[in-house]
Design an enzyme around this catalytic site. Structure first.
Site, PDB file in Angstrom:
ATOM      1  N   GLU A  74       5.838  14.575   4.169  1.00 33.56           N
ATOM      2  CA  GLU A  74       5.692  13.589   5.091  1.00 33.56           C
ATOM      3  C   GLU A  74       7.087  14.401   6.375  1.00 33.56           C
ATOM      4  OE1 GLU A  74       3.120  14.076   5.559  1.00 33.56           O
ATOM      5  OE2 GLU A  74       1.565  12.692   5.116  1.00 33.56           O
ATOM      6  N   HIS A  93       6.132   5.491   7.806  1.00 31.90           N
ATOM      7  CA  HIS A  93       4.608   6.017   7.433  1.00 31.90           C
ATOM      8  C   HIS A  93       4.279   4.677   6.123  1.00 31.90           C
ATOM      9  CE1 HIS A  93       0.882   7.369   6.290  1.00 31.90           C
ATOM     10  NE2 HIS A  93       1.597   8.468   5.609  1.00 31.90           N
ATOM     11  N   HIS A  95       0.524   2.216   3.769  1.00 39.89           N
ATOM     12  CA  HIS A  95      -1.125   3.728   3.759  1.00 39.89           C
ATOM     13  C   HIS A  95      -1.061   2.224   3.544  1.00 39.89           C
ATOM     14  CE1 HIS A  95      -0.619   7.937   1.151  1.00 39.89           C
ATOM     15  NE2 HIS A  95      -0.209   7.453   2.944  1.00 39.89           N
ATOM     16  N   TYR A 114      -4.455  -9.330  22.526  1.00 44.09           N
ATOM     17  CA  TYR A 114      -3.428  -9.447  23.416  1.00 44.09           C
ATOM     18  C   TYR A 114      -2.830  -8.606  22.811  1.00 44.09           C
ATOM     19  CZ  TYR A 114      -0.089 -12.807  22.244  1.00 44.09           C
ATOM     20  OH  TYR A 114       0.445 -13.154  21.677  1.00 44.09           O
ATOM     21  N   HIS A 156      -6.060   8.639   6.258  1.00 41.70           N
ATOM     22  CA  HIS A 156      -4.806   7.941   5.740  1.00 41.70           C
ATOM     23  C   HIS A 156      -3.777   6.811   5.917  1.00 41.70           C
ATOM     24  CE1 HIS A 156      -0.859  10.961   5.309  1.00 41.70           C
ATOM     25  NE2 HIS A 156      -0.950  10.146   4.836  1.00 41.70           N
ATOM     26  N   TYR A 211       9.042  -9.534  24.650  1.00 37.49           N
ATOM     27  CA  TYR A 211       8.532 -10.085  23.500  1.00 37.49           C
ATOM     28  C   TYR A 211       8.025  -9.559  22.180  1.00 37.49           C
ATOM     29  CZ  TYR A 211       4.473 -12.154  22.212  1.00 37.49           C
ATOM     30  OH  TYR A 211       3.641 -13.361  21.643  1.00 37.49           O
TER      31      TYR A 211
HETATM   32  P1  13P Z   1       6.366  11.375  -0.429  1.00 40.07           P
HETATM   33  O1  13P Z   1       6.526  10.485  -1.725  1.00 40.07           O
HETATM   34  O2  13P Z   1       6.058  12.823  -0.436  1.00 40.07           O
HETATM   35  O3  13P Z   1       6.857  10.857   0.756  1.00 40.07           O
HETATM   36  O4  13P Z   1       4.370  11.551   0.404  1.00 40.07           O
HETATM   37  C1  13P Z   1       3.592   9.791   0.391  1.00 40.07           C
HETATM   38  C2  13P Z   1       3.151   9.593   1.124  1.00 40.07           C
HETATM   39  O5  13P Z   1       2.464   8.396   1.904  1.00 40.07           O
HETATM   40  C3  13P Z   1       2.053  11.222   2.041  1.00 40.07           C
HETATM   41  O6  13P Z   1       1.734  11.061   3.452  1.00 40.07           O
END
Ligand code: 13P
Length: 229
Positions: A74, A93, A95, A114, A156, A211
């Site tokens: 990514e 990032h 999941h 809020y 995702h 905050y």
């Molecule tokens: P990477 O291990 O390449 O960072 O990928 C993990 C991921 O969450 C792809 O969206």
């Protein structure tokens, strides 16, 4: 490698491990980047955080070249966000379960609570789906993040931003908490939404109080003040 870079790499590894400890990340999902030098440091692809060492982090440059291991798949959205947003130093990032569950329905989270305001606006947007690792996903993320410090990614996961590693981790946990509350509130039917006027008040109050940015940040809460000794 300078001492400063070594310290930054160690702090990134510690933040990645905290992503797992807080439950917002698992396995080889997730990635983290921090603005550094002529580009940014980013986690390598497919390396679990419990075995990752500071030297495994990858130095990437704005033109997409890198030094070291293969960068996260990514890297495009990390680069594009850091390039487009001078107010951001860290991109996280993951999941996380509830945020991803909401994103699987392509739902934008409205101002049902809020704390949605802490992401910078009256909604937590969901970016349209695009294949992982593509420029199309990066473009969709940039759009969904306009004037925001977080967004969901359709089918995702989520992206959270920060000026610091601590700030980005805090934001990611907030996104997950809000998504969880939203899913649970939906069990009783679609919850009512705070008006734009009220959310305007909330957001300006948050800005004034810094905050969520920690007790050391500048800001006042109108009533309480430090006691004179
Ligand atoms: P990477 O291990 O390449 O960072 O990928 C993990 C991921 O969450 C792809 O969206």
């Amino acid at each position: 490698m300078t001492d400063d870079e070594m310290t930054l790499r160690s702090r990134m590894v510690a933040t990645c491990r905290k992503m797992n400890e807080t439950g917002i990340n698992q396995g080889t999902a997730g990635n983290l980047s921090v603005r550094h030098g002529e580009g940014f440091l980013i986690t390598p692809s497919s390396l679990p955080y419990d075995v990752m060492q500071p030297e495994d982090l990858v130095m990437m440059f704005w033109d997409g070249t890198y030094e070291g291991r293969r960068p996260s798949s990514e890297w495009r959205f990390h680069r594009d966000i850091l390039k487009a947003r001078a107010d951001v130093n860290v991109v996280l990032h993951c999941h996380s379960h509830y945020a991803t569950s909401v994103a699987c329905h392509h739902r934008t989270i409205p101002a049902f609570h809020y704390m949605v305001g802490v992401m910078g606006g009256t909604t937590l947007r969901c970016a349209r789906y695009a294949t992982f690792g593509t420029q199309a996903l990066s473009d969709a993320a940039i759009e969904a993040l306009e004037d925001r410090m977080a967004c969901l990614l359709g089918q995702h996961g989520q992206i959270s931003l920060g000026t610091s590693l601590e700030g980005a981790l805090w934001m990611a946990v907030e996104v997950e908490t809000l998504a969880r509350m939203y899913v649970q509130a939906l069990a009783l039917g679609e919850p009512p939404v705070l008006s734009d006027e009220e959310m305007g008040r909330v957001i300006s109050q948050m800005k004034r109080m810094s905050y969520g940015l920690g007790p050391e940040e500048e800001g006042s809460n109108d009533v309480a003040r430090p006691r004179a000794r």
